[in-house]
Design a protein around this motif. Sequence first.
Motif, PDB file in Angstrom:
ATOM      1  N   ARG A 180      34.276  44.456  38.217  1.00  0.00           N
ATOM      2  CA  ARG A 180      34.315  43.459  37.104  1.00  0.00           C
ATOM      3  C   ARG A 180      35.246  43.959  36.092  1.00  0.00           C
ATOM      4  O   ARG A 180      35.785  42.939  35.515  1.00  0.00           O
ATOM      5  CB  ARG A 180      32.710  43.403  36.442  1.00  0.00           C
ATOM      6  N   LYS A 181      35.393  44.940  35.922  1.00  0.00           N
ATOM      7  CA  LYS A 181      36.589  45.538  34.681  1.00  0.00           C
ATOM      8  C   LYS A 181      38.167  44.939  35.319  1.00  0.00           C
ATOM      9  O   LYS A 181      38.808  44.358  34.534  1.00  0.00           O
ATOM     10  CB  LYS A 181      36.428  46.744  34.427  1.00  0.00           C
ATOM     11  N   LEU A 182      38.059  45.134  36.639  1.00  0.00           N
ATOM     12  CA  LEU A 182      39.553  44.818  37.114  1.00  0.00           C
ATOM     13  C   LEU A 182      39.546  43.350  36.971  1.00  0.00           C
ATOM     14  O   LEU A 182      40.750  42.508  36.693  1.00  0.00           O
ATOM     15  CB  LEU A 182      39.636  45.061  38.643  1.00  0.00           C
ATOM     16  N   ALA A 183      38.437  42.423  37.373  1.00  0.00           N
ATOM     17  CA  ALA A 183      38.537  41.128  37.204  1.00  0.00           C
ATOM     18  C   ALA A 183      38.944  40.467  35.885  1.00  0.00           C
ATOM     19  O   ALA A 183      39.881  39.541  35.475  1.00  0.00           O
ATOM     20  CB  ALA A 183      37.531  40.304  37.870  1.00  0.00           C
ATOM     21  N   LYS A 184      38.468  41.144  34.784  1.00  0.00           N
ATOM     22  CA  LYS A 184      38.499  40.793  33.383  1.00  0.00           C
ATOM     23  C   LYS A 184      39.889  41.189  32.949  1.00  0.00           C
ATOM     24  O   LYS A 184      40.398  40.386  32.180  1.00  0.00           O
ATOM     25  CB  LYS A 184      37.570  41.637  32.548  1.00  0.00           C
ATOM     26  N   ASP A 185      40.554  42.261  33.292  1.00  0.00           N
ATOM     27  CA  ASP A 185      41.803  42.702  32.944  1.00  0.00           C
ATOM     28  C   ASP A 185      42.888  41.568  33.685  1.00  0.00           C
ATOM     29  O   ASP A 185      43.802  41.470  33.073  1.00  0.00           O
ATOM     30  CB  ASP A 185      42.021  44.109  33.496  1.00  0.00           C
ATOM     31  N   LEU A 186      42.655  41.134  34.922  1.00  0.00           N
ATOM     32  CA  LEU A 186      43.332  40.175  35.569  1.00  0.00           C
ATOM     33  C   LEU A 186      43.171  38.942  35.235  1.00  0.00           C
ATOM     34  O   LEU A 186      43.922  37.980  35.413  1.00  0.00           O
ATOM     35  CB  LEU A 186      43.482  40.446  37.111  1.00  0.00           C
ATOM     36  N   GLY A 187      42.292  38.601  34.508  1.00  0.00           N
ATOM     37  CA  GLY A 187      41.747  37.236  33.980  1.00  0.00           C
ATOM     38  C   GLY A 187      41.401  36.431  35.065  1.00  0.00           C
ATOM     39  O   GLY A 187      41.314  34.968  35.159  1.00  0.00           O
ATOM     40  N   ILE A 188      40.472  37.160  35.988  1.00  0.00           N
ATOM     41  CA  ILE A 188      40.054  36.404  36.958  1.00  0.00           C
ATOM     42  C   ILE A 188      38.417  36.285  36.804  1.00  0.00           C
ATOM     43  O   ILE A 188      37.803  36.916  36.330  1.00  0.00           O
ATOM     44  CB  ILE A 188      39.849  37.386  38.346  1.00  0.00           C
ATOM     45  N   ASP A 189      37.824  34.905  37.168  1.00  0.00           N
ATOM     46  CA  ASP A 189      36.548  34.291  37.187  1.00  0.00           C
ATOM     47  C   ASP A 189      35.798  34.879  38.227  1.00  0.00           C
ATOM     48  O   ASP A 189      36.198  34.235  39.572  1.00  0.00           O
ATOM     49  CB  ASP A 189      36.361  32.832  36.799  1.00  0.00           C
ATOM     50  N   LEU A 190      35.065  35.682  38.405  1.00  0.00           N
ATOM     51  CA  LEU A 190      34.339  36.298  39.647  1.00  0.00           C
ATOM     52  C   LEU A 190      33.630  34.988  40.355  1.00  0.00           C
ATOM     53  O   LEU A 190      33.441  35.135  41.454  1.00  0.00           O
ATOM     54  CB  LEU A 190      33.448  37.468  39.362  1.00  0.00           C
ATOM     55  N   ALA A 191      33.512  33.909  39.733  1.00  0.00           N
ATOM     56  CA  ALA A 191      32.421  32.762  40.302  1.00  0.00           C
ATOM     57  C   ALA A 191      33.403  32.093  41.364  1.00  0.00           C
ATOM     58  O   ALA A 191      33.090  31.466  42.175  1.00  0.00           O
ATOM     59  CB  ALA A 191      32.063  32.005  39.283  1.00  0.00           C
ATOM     60  N   THR A 192      34.793  32.404  41.179  1.00  0.00           N
ATOM     61  CA  THR A 192      35.733  31.482  41.952  1.00  0.00           C
ATOM     62  C   THR A 192      36.212  32.639  43.048  1.00  0.00           C
ATOM     63  O   THR A 192      37.133  32.207  43.797  1.00  0.00           O
ATOM     64  CB  THR A 192      36.922  31.343  41.065  1.00  0.00           C
ATOM     65  N   VAL A 193      35.843  33.800  42.923  1.00  0.00           N
ATOM     66  CA  VAL A 193      36.336  34.624  44.210  1.00  0.00           C
ATOM     67  C   VAL A 193      35.599  34.542  45.239  1.00  0.00           C
ATOM     68  O   VAL A 193      34.235  34.608  45.300  1.00  0.00           O
ATOM     69  CB  VAL A 193      36.477  36.219  43.405  1.00  0.00           C
ATOM     70  N   VAL A 194      36.376  34.640  46.460  1.00  0.00           N
ATOM     71  CA  VAL A 194      35.365  34.627  47.734  1.00  0.00           C
ATOM     72  C   VAL A 194      34.896  36.202  48.126  1.00  0.00           C
ATOM     73  O   VAL A 194      35.870  36.810  48.571  1.00  0.00           O
ATOM     74  CB  VAL A 194      36.145  34.078  48.789  1.00  0.00           C
ATOM     75  N   PRO A 195      33.826  36.453  48.051  1.00  0.00           N
ATOM     76  CA  PRO A 195      33.467  37.818  48.475  1.00  0.00           C
ATOM     77  C   PRO A 195      33.467  38.181  50.091  1.00  0.00           C
ATOM     78  O   PRO A 195      33.415  37.273  50.951  1.00  0.00           O
ATOM     79  CB  PRO A 195      32.020  38.248  48.232  1.00  0.00           C
ATOM     80  N   THR A 196      34.007  39.252  50.521  1.00  0.00           N
ATOM     81  CA  THR A 196      34.336  39.738  51.806  1.00  0.00           C
ATOM     82  C   THR A 196      33.421  40.978  52.007  1.00  0.00           C
ATOM     83  O   THR A 196      33.472  41.468  52.979  1.00  0.00           O
ATOM     84  CB  THR A 196      35.845  40.017  52.110  1.00  0.00           C
ATOM     85  N   GLY A 197      32.910  41.499  51.203  1.00  0.00           N
ATOM     86  CA  GLY A 197      32.139  43.089  51.225  1.00  0.00           C
ATOM     87  C   GLY A 197      30.587  42.925  51.763  1.00  0.00           C
ATOM     88  O   GLY A 197      30.318  41.707  51.986  1.00  0.00           O
ATOM     89  N   LYS A 198      30.169  43.539  52.054  1.00  0.00           N
ATOM     90  CA  LYS A 198      28.793  43.778  52.573  1.00  0.00           C
ATOM     91  C   LYS A 198      27.679  42.908  51.731  1.00  0.00           C
ATOM     92  O   LYS A 198      27.839  43.347  50.477  1.00  0.00           O
ATOM     93  CB  LYS A 198      28.320  44.873  52.977  1.00  0.00           C
ATOM     94  N   ASP A 199      26.969  42.202  52.323  1.00  0.00           N
ATOM     95  CA  ASP A 199      25.630  41.531  51.497  1.00  0.00           C
ATOM     96  C   ASP A 199      26.677  40.634  50.410  1.00  0.00           C
ATOM     97  O   ASP A 199      25.823  40.233  49.471  1.00  0.00           O
ATOM     98  CB  ASP A 199      24.772  42.502  50.911  1.00  0.00           C
ATOM     99  N   GLY A 200      27.709  40.101  50.739  1.00  0.00           N
ATOM    100  CA  GLY A 200      28.207  39.098  49.711  1.00  0.00           C
ATOM    101  C   GLY A 200      28.930  39.981  48.704  1.00  0.00           C
ATOM    102  O   GLY A 200      29.053  39.220  47.285  1.00  0.00           O
ATOM    103  N   ILE A 201      29.194  41.261  48.680  1.00  0.00           N
ATOM    104  CA  ILE A 201      29.485  41.870  47.444  1.00  0.00           C
ATOM    105  C   ILE A 201      31.225  41.734  47.282  1.00  0.00           C
ATOM    106  O   ILE A 201      31.752  41.733  48.183  1.00  0.00           O
ATOM    107  CB  ILE A 201      29.402  43.350  47.472  1.00  0.00           C
ATOM    108  N   ILE A 202      31.601  41.465  45.951  1.00  0.00           N
ATOM    109  CA  ILE A 202      32.943  41.219  45.918  1.00  0.00           C
ATOM    110  C   ILE A 202      33.846  42.568  45.632  1.00  0.00           C
ATOM    111  O   ILE A 202      33.374  43.385  44.963  1.00  0.00           O
ATOM    112  CB  ILE A 202      33.359  40.155  44.391  1.00  0.00           C
ATOM    113  N   THR A 203      34.997  42.638  46.320  1.00  0.00           N
ATOM    114  CA  THR A 203      35.479  43.929  46.290  1.00  0.00           C
ATOM    115  C   THR A 203      36.803  44.015  45.476  1.00  0.00           C
ATOM    116  O   THR A 203      37.282  42.899  45.235  1.00  0.00           O
ATOM    117  CB  THR A 203      35.943  44.412  47.711  1.00  0.00           C
ATOM    118  N   ARG A 204      37.537  45.177  45.282  1.00  0.00           N
ATOM    119  CA  ARG A 204      38.600  45.116  44.543  1.00  0.00           C
ATOM    120  C   ARG A 204      39.671  44.139  45.203  1.00  0.00           C
ATOM    121  O   ARG A 204      40.642  43.636  44.627  1.00  0.00           O
ATOM    122  CB  ARG A 204      39.088  46.427  44.282  1.00  0.00           C
TER     123      ARG A 204
END
Length: 476
Positions: A180-204
């Motif tokens: 979440r901190k990385l997304a904030k630093d990069l100006g990324i809205d996590l709601a727009t990121v497609v997760p690929t991690g286990k159980d739908g977790i967003i990865t770095r």
Amino acid sequence: MTTMTDTSNAARFREFKMPDVGEGLTEAEILKWYVQPGDTVTDGQVVCEVETAKAAVELPIPFDGVVHELRFPEGTTVDVGQVIIAVDVAPGSGDAPAPVAAPAPAPAPAPSAEPEPEAPKGRQPVLVGYGVSESSTKRRARKGMAAIQAELNGHGAASVAAAPAPAASKERPLAKPPVRKLAKDLGIDLATVVPTGKDGIITREDVHAAATPVATPVPAQVQAPAVAVEAPAPVEAGAVVAGARETRIPVKGVRKAIAQAMVGSAFTAPHVTEFVTVDVTRTMKLVAELKEDKDMAGVRVNPLLLIAKALLVAIKRNPGINAAWDEPNQEIVQKHFVNLGIAAATPRGLIVPNIKDAHDLTLPQLAAALGELVATARDGKTSPAAMAGGTVTITNVGVFGVDTGTPILNPGESAILAVGAIKLQPWVHKGKVKPRQVTTLALSFDHRLVDGELGSKVLADVAAILENPKRLITWA
């Protein structure tokens, strides 16, 4: 203890001060506000996340009301006892000054449209911690990156209206705090990121992928923050600028505390480091067998588990190593318990949480405690209490592929064991040269209270157990 005082309108406004989050810490940095002026808050609701010199913690507010004023912006270091937020506890009872937002930081971080974190249900309100009652904050709309970019370029509201906006997410995106901190630093809205991690977790990797420009149009919130055209934009401290020959990173919070502690330890305790290279082939076979053991089901089994158990047995056989130096009283304090520290690398820097009373734990219990410790550290949720009171530490530098090192003592402790990489090497075994699993151990100790003989015995015992792990039974 948190202290609250009424403002001049005692029946109307209440102030919430930066609490002492434990371990005698005197200041904390505000990492993130979860509320804004005008938001409704309830007793026990988390209003902000702060970072002390030891860990990041979330602060719940102990009364109901409407946020009137935030006294400090994100990124500000605040002394314990300073008022950080004012709340109108009797809204609608009469005229009140307009809500006041926190002063703008210099520079301000990119606004985020990410849904606010929700606290786990069923938790009781606490002064410091991570579990409180579910948030009921009512958020006001914030400007996204598209709006800010349009204003900076002089395009006005028309361009903003034309910009595509991502659909609002009904559920909070799943991601760990460092992500979440990385997304904030990069100006990324996590709601727009497609997760690929286990159980739908967003990865770095997912966040970096979202920040990488692609040929097809993407929502404005996914693009990297734009720089103003008509005026130079301020550069955040520590940010990497294209063409720059150096980057300056402020030293504060956990990293500052680490630096001070390591300097103090290195120049206070006379360090001695001893080394031993050992054949751990049998230990590695035992690790493989334990992974299939039904009694170890549900816990992680790895070489660190058996190394930790070997050190605990060595301490039991040589209790003098488990002590501390009391400088004011000129005494050696012998500990009759082992709080086993495990050095952990985190996005905020090195921390050393410890397993309380590790000497009393069975192997499955020790495995469970190690797993919980590592997971909590990686999530950035290690509490100050979890890092206090350690007696002996293990640092596993082998995970980085290095053979060993000369570790510096964790302040207040007498010994630290460094474990190097376990590698297949030619080794003389039963009179013949064979490929064996080999590692190098390094034990640093405080020579004021641990002499060479004692330090050598401890290191030799650990090595002997790892060479022949049956000694875990015969020596325990």
